[in-house]
Design an enzyme around this catalytic site. Structure first.
Site, PDB file in Angstrom:
ATOM      1  N   ARG A 236       0.856  -1.177   0.000  1.00  0.00           N
ATOM      2  CA  ARG A 236       0.000   0.000   0.000  1.00  0.00           C
ATOM      3  C   ARG A 236       0.896   1.232   0.000  1.00  0.00           C
ATOM      4  O   ARG A 236       1.919   1.268   0.697  1.00  0.00           O
ATOM      5  CB  ARG A 236      -0.906   0.025   1.243  1.00  0.00           C
ATOM      6  CG  ARG A 236      -2.104  -0.899   1.166  1.00  0.00           C
ATOM      7  CD  ARG A 236      -3.128  -0.446   0.123  1.00  0.00           C
ATOM      8  NE  ARG A 236      -4.315  -1.294   0.080  1.00  0.00           N
ATOM      9  CZ  ARG A 236      -4.508  -2.302  -0.775  1.00  0.00           C
ATOM     10  NH1 ARG A 236      -3.581  -2.629  -1.649  1.00  0.00           N
ATOM     11  NH2 ARG A 236      -5.639  -2.982  -0.749  1.00  0.00           N
ATOM     12  N   GLU A 265      -4.178   7.614  -4.910  1.00  0.00           N
ATOM     13  CA  GLU A 265      -4.407   6.926  -6.187  1.00  0.00           C
ATOM     14  C   GLU A 265      -5.697   7.427  -6.817  1.00  0.00           C
ATOM     15  O   GLU A 265      -6.692   7.566  -6.093  1.00  0.00           O
ATOM     16  CB  GLU A 265      -4.463   5.408  -5.966  1.00  0.00           C
ATOM     17  CG  GLU A 265      -3.107   4.870  -5.514  1.00  0.00           C
ATOM     18  CD  GLU A 265      -3.082   3.363  -5.286  1.00  0.00           C
ATOM     19  OE1 GLU A 265      -4.066   2.685  -5.640  1.00  0.00           O
ATOM     20  OE2 GLU A 265      -2.085   2.879  -4.750  1.00  0.00           O
ATOM     21  N   HIS A 284      -1.609   0.504 -10.038  1.00  0.00           N
ATOM     22  CA  HIS A 284      -2.162  -0.491  -9.090  1.00  0.00           C
ATOM     23  C   HIS A 284      -2.716  -1.706  -9.851  1.00  0.00           C
ATOM     24  O   HIS A 284      -3.901  -2.034  -9.733  1.00  0.00           O
ATOM     25  CB  HIS A 284      -3.239   0.146  -8.196  1.00  0.00           C
ATOM     26  CG  HIS A 284      -3.514  -0.634  -6.938  1.00  0.00           C
ATOM     27  ND1 HIS A 284      -3.835  -0.035  -5.738  1.00  0.00           N
ATOM     28  CD2 HIS A 284      -3.512  -1.959  -6.690  1.00  0.00           C
ATOM     29  CE1 HIS A 284      -4.031  -0.954  -4.816  1.00  0.00           C
ATOM     30  NE2 HIS A 284      -3.845  -2.148  -5.372  1.00  0.00           N
TER      31      HIS A 284
HETATM   32  C1  8YV Z   1      -7.488  -4.883  -5.523  1.00  0.00           C
HETATM   33  C2  8YV Z   1      -5.585  -4.910  -3.951  1.00  0.00           C
HETATM   34  O1  8YV Z   1      -7.822  -5.457  -6.666  1.00  0.00           O
HETATM   35  O2  8YV Z   1      -6.651  -6.863  -3.229  1.00  0.00           O
HETATM   36  C3  8YV Z   1      -6.090  -5.824  -2.912  1.00  0.00           C
HETATM   37  O3  8YV Z   1      -5.918  -5.500  -1.737  1.00  0.00           O
HETATM   38  O4  8YV Z   1      -4.831  -4.051  -3.712  1.00  0.00           O
HETATM   39  C4  8YV Z   1      -6.014  -5.095  -5.343  1.00  0.00           C
HETATM   40  O5  8YV Z   1      -5.651  -6.368  -5.712  1.00  0.00           O
HETATM   41  C5  8YV Z   1      -7.863  -3.451  -5.558  1.00  0.00           C
HETATM   42  O6  8YV Z   1      -7.836  -2.954  -4.254  1.00  0.00           O
HETATM   43  C6  8YV Z   1      -9.220  -3.239  -6.187  1.00  0.00           C
HETATM   44  O7  8YV Z   1     -10.187  -4.124  -5.670  1.00  0.00           O
END
Ligand code: 8YV
Length: 324
Positions: A236, A265, A284
């Protein structure tokens, strides 16, 4: 009567049909908190399914019947789990289905930063390849360099496997606990954060965002990295103090960075990070393949069905609520 749910993310048609079999579905494009129809649907909803957006006390006040929230993600830092617990709302997530895909993304950032893949490909397209390339096109090796993994969860383990077997890389890691499997299968060595910073050629962050991990990597930590070190963040954004990272890249404290996540983001178009040739910035995409995004949506649908029918066996963030 079927329980009502709010769906706030678009999902494949067959999965939508599965939801319709179990629930009365009110679908919206994102959390539309200023939309009266959304508010009305939320008033009646026993479940919600989607991703992104803040789910906090104020949100829960508007969803008095809510019993379960199902996020299409492994990370759940946008949920206030204390508030969910107080309202006795189960939180379901997708912790396993995306592991290998995210590890692939991290490895692609390791390779792209070290070998300058994006930068030199752009130079070719710009017509700069006019003869044999010289040292100003060279990158640095990946194989047999030391990979340092910050956070040895499922994704860290899948990354260690790639690094060890695929690239002959010694694996260091920093985590709260010893990871027996990583040590036995991939010869990984656990160390403190300072050692990880000092010895890693590639520092790969796979941590979730929590109060403990916020700005864990700041100016002081970046200064402890090798000058040739490359930072990769696919956990993150706020785990890294982005301003400190910008300065470390500008003044040569570290060599390069590969970033799939940012403090904000989408990242601001005028961010200095986007001007630096030694930064590979991705939008991302950690889990963003057709196969894995389908798998995540399917898992989230099954999770919500399990949560609202009282058959939860896995993927629950607050399982203590199940026993009460
Ligand atoms: C998600 C992510 O797809 O799963 C997570 O925590 O960071 C990504 O893989 C994104 O947050 C959108 O759903």
């Amino acid at each position: 009567m079927k329980p009502a749910i709010v769906l706030y993310k678009s999902i494949p048609a067959d999965l939508r049909a599965k939801l319709d079999q179990h629930f009365t579905v009110h679908a919206f494009d994102g959390l539309q908190l200023d939309n009266a129809a959304f508010d009305q649907a939320l008033q009646q909803a026993e479940g919600i399914l989607g991703s992104g957006g803040k789910i906090d006390e104020a949100f829960l006040q508007r969803a008095p019947k809510l019993r379960a929230a199902s996020t299409v993600s492994v990370g759940y830092d946008n949920f206030d789990v204390t508030a969910l617990n107080a309202h006795r709302v189960l939180l379901m997530h997708t912790p396993t289905v995306l592991t290998e895909t995210v590890a692939d993304t991290i490895m692609s950032l390791v390779l792209a930063t070290a070998r300058r893949v994006v930068e030199v490909a752009e130079r070719v397209k710009a017509g700069e390849w006019q003869g044999s390339i010289g040292p100003d096109w060279y990158g640095v090796d990946v194989h047999h360099k030391t990979i340092g993994i910050l956070g040895m969860g499922r994704i860290g383990l899948a990354l260690a496997q790639r690094a060890h077997f695929g690239f002959g890389m010694p694996v260091l890691y920093n985590a709260r606990r010893t990871h027996e499997e990583a040590e036995q299968r991939f010869n990984a060595r656990r160390c403190d954060l300072d050692t990880l910073l000092a010895e890693s050629d590639f520092l790969c962050i796979t941590l979730p965002l929590t109060e403990q991990t916020f700005h864990l990597i700041g100016r002081e930590q970046l200064a402890k990295m090798k000058q040739s070190g490359i930072l990769i963040n696919a956990g993150r954004g706020p785990v890294v103090d982005e301003q400190a990272l910008i300065e470390a890249l500008q003044d040569g404290t570290i060599h390069a960075a590969g970033l799939d996540v940012f403090e904000q983001e989408p990242v601001a178009v005028d961010s200095p990070l986007l001007k630096m040739a030694n930064v590979v910035a991705l939008p991302h995409i950690g889990s963003a393949t057709h196969e894995t995004r389908y798998g995540m949506a399917e898992c989230a649908v099954d999770n919500l069905i399990a949560a609202l029918t009282g058959t939860v066996t896995e993927n629950c963030v607050n399982p203590q609520l199940l026993n009460k």
